[in-house]
Design a protein around this motif. Structure first.
Motif, PDB file in Angstrom:
ATOM      1  N   SER A  42       0.829  -1.211   0.000  1.00 10.65           N
ATOM      2  CA  SER A  42       0.000   0.000   0.000  1.00 10.65           C
ATOM      3  C   SER A  42       0.863   1.261   0.000  1.00 10.65           C
ATOM      4  CB  SER A  42      -0.949  -0.004   1.196  1.00 10.65           C
ATOM      5  OG  SER A  42      -0.233   0.125   2.410  1.00 10.65           O
ATOM      6  N   ARG A  43       2.015   1.206   0.632  1.00  8.44           N
ATOM      7  CA  ARG A  43       2.910   2.369   0.624  1.00  8.44           C
ATOM      8  C   ARG A  43       3.403   2.672  -0.790  1.00  8.44           C
ATOM      9  NH1 ARG A  43       8.753   1.780   2.930  1.00  8.44           N
ATOM     10  NH2 ARG A  43       8.826   0.710   0.927  1.00  8.44           N
ATOM     11  N   ASP A  44       3.742   1.626  -1.525  1.00  9.71           N
ATOM     12  CA  ASP A  44       4.312   1.825  -2.855  1.00  9.71           C
ATOM     13  C   ASP A  44       3.269   2.039  -3.942  1.00  9.71           C
ATOM     14  OD1 ASP A  44       6.802   1.541  -1.731  1.00  9.71           O
ATOM     15  OD2 ASP A  44       6.990  -0.586  -2.259  1.00  9.71           O
ATOM     16  N   ASN A  50       3.232   7.526   1.275  1.00  9.42           N
ATOM     17  CA  ASN A  50       2.768   8.028   2.568  1.00  9.42           C
ATOM     18  C   ASN A  50       2.781   6.884   3.585  1.00  9.42           C
ATOM     19  OD1 ASN A  50       1.468   9.150   4.743  1.00  9.42           O
ATOM     20  ND2 ASN A  50      -0.030  10.257   3.489  1.00  9.42           N
ATOM     21  N   THR A  51       3.706   6.962   4.542  1.00  7.40           N
ATOM     22  CA  THR A  51       3.880   5.863   5.492  1.00  7.40           C
ATOM     23  C   THR A  51       2.799   5.833   6.566  1.00  7.40           C
ATOM     24  OG1 THR A  51       5.389   7.209   6.806  1.00  7.40           O
ATOM     25  CG2 THR A  51       6.366   5.760   5.142  1.00  7.40           C
ATOM     26  N   ILE A  52       2.187   6.954   6.869  1.00  3.40           N
ATOM     27  CA  ILE A  52       1.120   6.980   7.882  1.00  3.40           C
ATOM     28  C   ILE A  52      -0.083   6.173   7.392  1.00  3.40           C
ATOM     29  CG2 ILE A  52      -0.465   8.446   9.181  1.00  3.40           C
ATOM     30  CD1 ILE A  52       2.408   8.772  10.065  1.00  3.40           C
ATOM     31  N   ILE A  56      -1.599   2.571   8.804  1.00  4.81           N
ATOM     32  CA  ILE A  56      -3.011   2.362   9.146  1.00  4.81           C
ATOM     33  C   ILE A  56      -3.570   1.173   8.376  1.00  4.81           C
ATOM     34  CG2 ILE A  56      -5.314   3.390   8.955  1.00  4.81           C
ATOM     35  CD1 ILE A  56      -3.959   6.104   9.559  1.00  4.81           C
ATOM     36  N   THR A  57      -3.173   1.032   7.118  1.00  6.91           N
ATOM     37  CA  THR A  57      -3.597  -0.121   6.324  1.00  6.91           C
ATOM     38  C   THR A  57      -3.092  -1.421   6.941  1.00  6.91           C
ATOM     39  OG1 THR A  57      -3.528   1.254   4.338  1.00  6.91           O
ATOM     40  CG2 THR A  57      -3.563  -1.121   4.011  1.00  6.91           C
ATOM     41  N   ALA A  58      -1.849  -1.431   7.409  1.00  2.45           N
ATOM     42  CA  ALA A  58      -1.288  -2.629   8.037  1.00  2.45           C
ATOM     43  C   ALA A  58      -2.000  -2.947   9.349  1.00  2.45           C
ATOM     44  CB  ALA A  58       0.204  -2.436   8.279  1.00  2.45           C
TER      45      ALA A  58
END
Length: 94
Positions: A42-44, A50-52, A56-58
């Motif tokens: 999801s980050r990539d 966006n790491t925030i 949250i997704t993780a």
């Protein structure tokens, strides 16, 4: 005759505990793999770095795996109770 019934119960419990162990291993592995992969993917690909939002997704993914484990444990307990009731009824009918 009662020794045979006791041996049959032990075999049935052994089969059942093997299935429980497999489910536990599957959920334990998925609890480690799903959040990590959802974070990086999801980050990539979803949140453009966006790491925030990726964190949250993780977190949502980890909680989903935990909820699924709890639901499966409750379903298995319900099946066990139903099976025990059916066995008790069949013994009464004999």
């Amino acid at each position: 005759m009662s020794e045979q019934a006791a041996a049959g119960k032990l075999v049935a419990q052994g089969d059942q505990s093997g299935g429980v162990l497999v489910k536990l291993i599957i959920f334990a592995l998925s609890l480690g793999i799903v959040p990590l992969s959802s974070y990086f993917l999801s980050r990539d690909y979803l949140w453009d770095g966006n790491t925030i939002y990726a964190a949250i997704t993780a977190i949502v993914a980890a909680n989903t795996v935990l909820v699924l484990y709890i639901v499966e444990a409750m379903r298995e307990e319900s099946r066990l109770r139903t099976r025990e009731k059916q066995e008790a009824e069949s013994k009464k009918n004999r």
